[in-house]
Scaffold this motif. Structure first.
Motif, PDB file in Angstrom:
ATOM      1  N   TYR A 200       0.833  -1.167   0.124  1.00 15.15           N
ATOM      2  CA  TYR A 200      -0.045  -0.056   0.132  1.00 15.15           C
ATOM      3  C   TYR A 200       0.883   1.274   0.029  1.00 15.15           C
ATOM      4  O   TYR A 200       1.909   0.910   0.270  1.00 15.15           O
ATOM      5  CB  TYR A 200      -1.231  -0.005   1.192  1.00 15.15           C
TER       6      TYR A 200
ATOM      7  N   GLU B 294      -0.803   9.624  -1.941  1.00 13.58           N
ATOM      8  CA  GLU B 294      -1.500   9.403  -3.156  1.00 13.58           C
ATOM      9  C   GLU B 294      -0.621   9.193  -4.257  1.00 13.58           C
ATOM     10  O   GLU B 294       0.674   9.553  -4.577  1.00 13.58           O
ATOM     11  CB  GLU B 294      -2.167  10.881  -3.563  1.00 13.58           C
TER      12      GLU B 294
ATOM     13  N   THR C 261      -0.395   8.400  -8.636  1.00 12.49           N
ATOM     14  CA  THR C 261      -1.045   8.382 -10.032  1.00 12.49           C
ATOM     15  C   THR C 261       0.035   7.793 -11.046  1.00 12.49           C
ATOM     16  O   THR C 261       1.273   8.212 -11.080  1.00 12.49           O
ATOM     17  CB  THR C 261      -1.374   9.810 -10.590  1.00 12.49           C
TER      18      THR C 261
ATOM     19  N   ASP D 229      -7.208  -5.880  -6.094  1.00 13.02           N
ATOM     20  CA  ASP D 229      -7.283  -5.472  -4.567  1.00 13.02           C
ATOM     21  C   ASP D 229      -6.852  -6.508  -3.766  1.00 13.02           C
ATOM     22  O   ASP D 229      -7.011  -7.692  -4.367  1.00 13.02           O
ATOM     23  CB  ASP D 229      -8.573  -4.672  -4.548  1.00 13.02           C
TER      24      ASP D 229
ATOM     25  N   ASP E 198      -9.162  -4.743 -10.169  1.00 11.96           N
ATOM     26  CA  ASP E 198      -9.663  -3.736 -10.134  1.00 11.96           C
ATOM     27  C   ASP E 198      -9.041  -2.723 -11.065  1.00 11.96           C
ATOM     28  O   ASP E 198      -9.340  -1.714 -11.229  1.00 11.96           O
ATOM     29  CB  ASP E 198      -9.528  -3.026  -8.800  1.00 11.96           C
TER      30      ASP E 198
ATOM     31  N   SER F  14      -5.129   5.571 -10.856  1.00  4.66           N
ATOM     32  CA  SER F  14      -4.922   6.309  -9.482  1.00  4.66           C
ATOM     33  C   SER F  14      -5.190   5.053  -8.244  1.00  4.66           C
ATOM     34  O   SER F  14      -6.103   4.424  -8.403  1.00  4.66           O
ATOM     35  CB  SER F  14      -6.106   7.432  -9.347  1.00  4.66           C
ATOM     36  N   GLU F  15      -4.375   5.457  -7.443  1.00  6.00           N
ATOM     37  CA  GLU F  15      -4.429   4.338  -6.108  1.00  6.00           C
ATOM     38  C   GLU F  15      -4.725   4.989  -5.059  1.00  6.00           C
ATOM     39  O   GLU F  15      -3.893   6.294  -4.771  1.00  6.00           O
ATOM     40  CB  GLU F  15      -2.957   3.741  -6.072  1.00  6.00           C
ATOM     41  N   ASN F  16      -5.614   4.434  -4.264  1.00  5.90           N
ATOM     42  CA  ASN F  16      -5.924   5.252  -2.860  1.00  5.90           C
ATOM     43  C   ASN F  16      -4.663   4.894  -2.109  1.00  5.90           C
ATOM     44  O   ASN F  16      -3.967   4.046  -2.173  1.00  5.90           O
ATOM     45  CB  ASN F  16      -6.915   4.420  -2.267  1.00  5.90           C
ATOM     46  N   SER F  17      -4.745   5.707  -1.003  1.00  6.88           N
ATOM     47  CA  SER F  17      -3.560   5.537   0.091  1.00  6.88           C
ATOM     48  C   SER F  17      -4.098   4.855   1.365  1.00  6.88           C
ATOM     49  O   SER F  17      -5.174   4.884   1.582  1.00  6.88           O
ATOM     50  CB  SER F  17      -3.047   6.933   0.408  1.00  6.88           C
TER      51      SER F  17
ATOM     52  N   TYR G 267      -5.946   0.052   1.628  1.00  2.84           N
ATOM     53  CA  TYR G 267      -6.061  -0.188   0.353  1.00  2.84           C
ATOM     54  C   TYR G 267      -4.482  -1.032  -0.168  1.00  2.84           C
ATOM     55  O   TYR G 267      -4.041  -0.613  -1.047  1.00  2.84           O
ATOM     56  CB  TYR G 267      -6.015   0.923  -0.526  1.00  2.84           C
TER      57      TYR G 267
ATOM     58  N   HIS H  83      -2.832  -3.709  -2.537  1.00  2.00           N
ATOM     59  CA  HIS H  83      -2.987  -4.130  -3.757  1.00  2.00           C
ATOM     60  C   HIS H  83      -1.969  -4.796  -4.459  1.00  2.00           C
ATOM     61  O   HIS H  83      -0.729  -4.552  -3.874  1.00  2.00           O
ATOM     62  CB  HIS H  83      -3.435  -2.867  -4.669  1.00  2.00           C
TER      63      HIS H  83
END
Length: 142
Positions: free
Chosen positions: A63, A67, A69, A81, A87, A97-100, A104, A106
């Motif tokens: 993770y 943020e 991108t 995910d 995903d 874009s990946e959530n922080s 999350y 992945h």
């Protein structure tokens, strides 16, 4: 034997600009990265890296504290995910874009026959790793 294993894990983590992996973490394989830009403004570190995943390569489960991108320059990135579900599948010219945060977890994988090349921009809390290794959440792949 323990020292050799720990040294190998640390070396793999440094290649991904992460902290040393935990005992159950799934380190990346077939991954190389070049930092193109790294600058801190206030409490935020801005980093641009070109990341390459070899065919069959993987980022390992992880993770991000900040943020992220990415832009796919070449190849096809398969992204999953922590539920093991896909995903996203990202082709050249696509943004990801990946959530922080630890909620999350992945993995990114190259299931193709050509390298995946990504330009990845991080907006990260200064002093934090760009990624933190995590254990496989129970998926049949890693």
């Amino acid at each position: 034997m323990n020292r050799k294993s720990a040294a190998a894990t640390l070396a793999a983590g440094l290649c991904l600009a992460t902290l040393p992996a935990t005992a159950n973490a799934t380190p990346g394989r077939g991954v190389s990265a070049v930092t193109l830009f790294d600058h801190v403004v206030g409490g935020t570190e801005y980093v641009l890296r070109e990341i390459t995943l070899a065919p069959g390569g993987s980022t390992g489960w992880h993770y991000h504290p900040g943020e992220v991108t990415g832009f796919v320059k070449q190849g096809v990135l398969s992204h999953n995910d922590a539920t093991c579900a896909s995903d996203g599948t990202y082709h050249p010219g696509r943004l990801i874009s990946e959530n922080s945060g630890p909620g999350y977890v992945h993995i990114g994988r190259n299931l193709g026959t050509t390298p995946v090349v990504l330009d990845v921009f991080y907006r990260n809390p200064a002093g934090q790793p760009l990624a933190v290794d995590a254990p496989n959440p129970g998926c049949s792949f890693d």
